[in-house]
Write an enzyme that holds these catalytic residues in place. Structure first.
Site, PDB file in Angstrom:
ATOM      1  N   SER A  12       0.863  -1.171   0.000  1.00  0.00           N
ATOM      2  CA  SER A  12       0.000   0.000   0.000  1.00  0.00           C
ATOM      3  C   SER A  12       0.904   1.227   0.000  1.00  0.00           C
ATOM      4  CB  SER A  12      -0.919  -0.077   1.221  1.00  0.00           C
ATOM      5  OG  SER A  12      -1.889   0.928   1.173  1.00  0.00           O
ATOM      6  N   ASP A  21      -4.337  -3.847   6.455  1.00  0.00           N
ATOM      7  CA  ASP A  21      -4.715  -4.900   5.507  1.00  0.00           C
ATOM      8  C   ASP A  21      -3.516  -5.829   5.256  1.00  0.00           C
ATOM      9  OD1 ASP A  21      -6.253  -6.322   3.745  1.00  0.00           O
ATOM     10  OD2 ASP A  21      -5.987  -4.933   2.066  1.00  0.00           O
ATOM     11  N   HIS A  52      -3.143  -1.556  -3.043  1.00  0.00           N
ATOM     12  CA  HIS A  52      -4.224  -0.579  -2.876  1.00  0.00           C
ATOM     13  C   HIS A  52      -4.061   0.502  -3.936  1.00  0.00           C
ATOM     14  CE1 HIS A  52      -4.556  -1.776   1.617  1.00  0.00           C
ATOM     15  NE2 HIS A  52      -5.217  -2.598   0.832  1.00  0.00           N
TER      16      HIS A  52
END
Ligand SMILES: C[S@@+](CC[C@H](N)C(=O)[O-])C[C@H]1O[C@@H](n2cnc3c(N)ncnc32)[C@H](O)[C@@H]1O
Lengths: 193, 275
Positions: A13, A133, A40
């Site tokens: 990310s 995440d 992401h």
């Protein structure tokens, strides 16, 4: 470590883009494994990302369509606004279900399903990111036998994602970005047939 | 949450089929498994045997499970460029007889149906259209018929409508409630909302355009092939099929009936009946 890794799955990310560019730059033509990047990204921007990853990459980076076969020698990028899952038949599947842990694509879901499909033949790597995440998914892959690596939080632009994984379990290795690149390259020599 | 075993997943599928007549056996494995796990987690169910007994004995509970296990997420004008190609290329080239017949297959809560109605209205074609909108889930069809949506979803809908290049504001088509918006019922006065199961039911008619987006991703190869065959039967020659931007029919046998109209937007034209 089981030398028979058949797939590399990487979750990243915020702050992971440069590491990914490094990895792609270092991979030789004919790299014998598939690499799956679950990253992401902006939901409403469909174009541009995969193109930018292809610049300076010797292997082709693709956004898979639903049910595409996972082929060695390709890198795959999670498409915008979909979850990217790996089926036991070793092809991809997509899903539009709601965000999981605020994310679509959910890195957890990609790690979890790839770990279930590939077990000890998967290597999973979690990179820099500013959220949580990926940790649960990588842990679930770990429990299924996957080889797991977490980017050293001190080496990551954003520590939260690696830290979250380290809180949950002890991965096989904690590595810097350069070490991750060498690790991936070392898999290639073990796998040439 | 512990992983659910393959055997237990099969038992769930068998039980639902026997007691409720819904066949999940050809759904894509990973997402279906994930949805079962999500349902068990949300309802704090730890005992899978007890869960299977419960779907066997309590039809209401089984129906809630069926509704929750399928994915109903949708938005208006999702992938605006898809709707642009429909408006500028596809719909103008359809030569229809009395009415333009459109099937929204698996329409969920109807956002795409309203998108289509708005597109047609702005093109001056809404009164010529006959739309059939189907889904397996009665609950989402109720929402679609009402046209009442959460206000928090309107931001993305409006953004998409703008990117699509609509003629006005999306708010021209709804009235504001407390936390909801009520879309103009006139928009769907030519729409038939019907319960229809793509896995088991036969074609609901002949159409000039079928929209079935982000539905095939939840099916395995066999069911995708079967559904595509139903679509071939339901399309007249030179009529169109639009699927999700990341879906593919290329490996399907029945794909031979189609030619590609837009690669980017996954729009196809039926060119023959030969499979
Ligand atoms: C993700 S939604 C599609 C939404 C919309 N087309 C879009 O792309 O925004 C999938 C829908 O498929 C429906 N569905 C699942 N299985 C089905 C079946 N066998 N027959 C008909 N509809 C089904 C679900 O109820 C759900 O509403």
């Amino acid at each position: 470590m089981d030398k028979e890794i058949k797939i590399i799955v990487i979750g990243g990310s915020a702050g992971s883009y440069n590491v990914i560019k490094k990895i792609l730059l270092a991979l030789p033509v004919g790299f014998p494994l598939p690499i799956v990047f679950c990253l992401h990204r902006l939901k409403e921007v469909r174009n541009g990302f995969v193109e930018s990853l292809n610049i300076n990459s010797k292997i082709i980076v693709r956004e898979p369509d639903d049910k595409d076969l996972i082929k060695p020698g390709f890198a795959y990028l999670s498409p915008a606004n979909y979850h990217l899952l790996v089926e036991p038949g070793r092809n991809f599947a997509l899903s539009t279900e709601d965000n999981i842990n605020y994310s679509r694509p959910s890195i957890d879901l990609t790690f979890d399903t790839a770990g279930y499909a590939f077990r000890q033949k998967m290597a999973g790597i979690i990179l820099s990111g500013a959220n949580s995440d990926g940790a649960k998914g990588l842990y679930s892959a770990f429990k299924n036998g996957a080889y797991t690596i977490v980017q050293d939080p001190d080496n990551a632009s954003f520590k939260a994602m690696p830290m979250e994984a380290l809180k949950l379990f002890k991965p096989h290795q904690t590595l810097s970005d350069d070490e991750i690149v060498s690790f991936i390259n070392s898999l290639s020599s073990n796998n040439y047939v | 949450m512990e992983d659910i075993s393959l055997k237990d997943i099969k038992r769930v599928i068998d039980t639902i089929y026997l007691t409720r007549g819904v066949d999940f056996s050809n759904y894509a494995f990973s997402s279906f498994k994930r949805r079962i796990k999500r349902f068990l987690e949300m309802n704090k169910i730890r005992d899978v045997n007890g869960f299977i007994e419960k779907i066997k004995d309590e039809s209401e509970f089984a129906d809630i499970f069926i509704k929750e296990v399928t994915v109903n997420v949708t938005e208006m004008f999702r992938d605006p460029s898809f709707w642009v190609v429909l408006r500028d290329k596809v719909i103008p080239s359809i030569k229809f007889d009395h009415s333009l017949k459109i099937w929204h297959a698996a329409c969920s809560t109807g956002e795409e149906v309203y998108s289509m109605a708005i597109l047609l209205k702005e093109a001056g074609l809404l009164n010529n259209a006959e739309i059939t909108a189907t889904d397996i889930n009665k609950h989402v069809l109720k929402v679609a018929t009402k046209g009442l949506y959460q206000i928090r979803n309107q931001e993305i809908n409006s953004k998409n409508y703008e990117a699509f290049g609509g003629k006005g504001n999306l708010s021209d088509y709804y009235t504001l409630g407390d936390n909801t918006v009520q879309f103009d019922k006139q928009l769907v006065s030519n729409v038939d909302f019907l319960c229809h199961d793509l896995a088991l039911d036969s074609s609901p008619g002949k159409f000039d355009l079928i929209i079935c987006r982000n539905v095939l991703i939840y099916f395995n190869f066999d069911l995708q092939e079967k559904v595509l065959q139903t679509f071939v039967q339901s399309l007249s020659k030179d009529s169109y099929l639009g699927i999700g931007s990341k879906e593919s029919i290329n490996w399907c046998r029945s794909a031979r009936a189609f030619e590609e109209v837009s690669f980017e937007e996954k729009i196809y034209r039926k060119t023959s009946d030969n499979l």
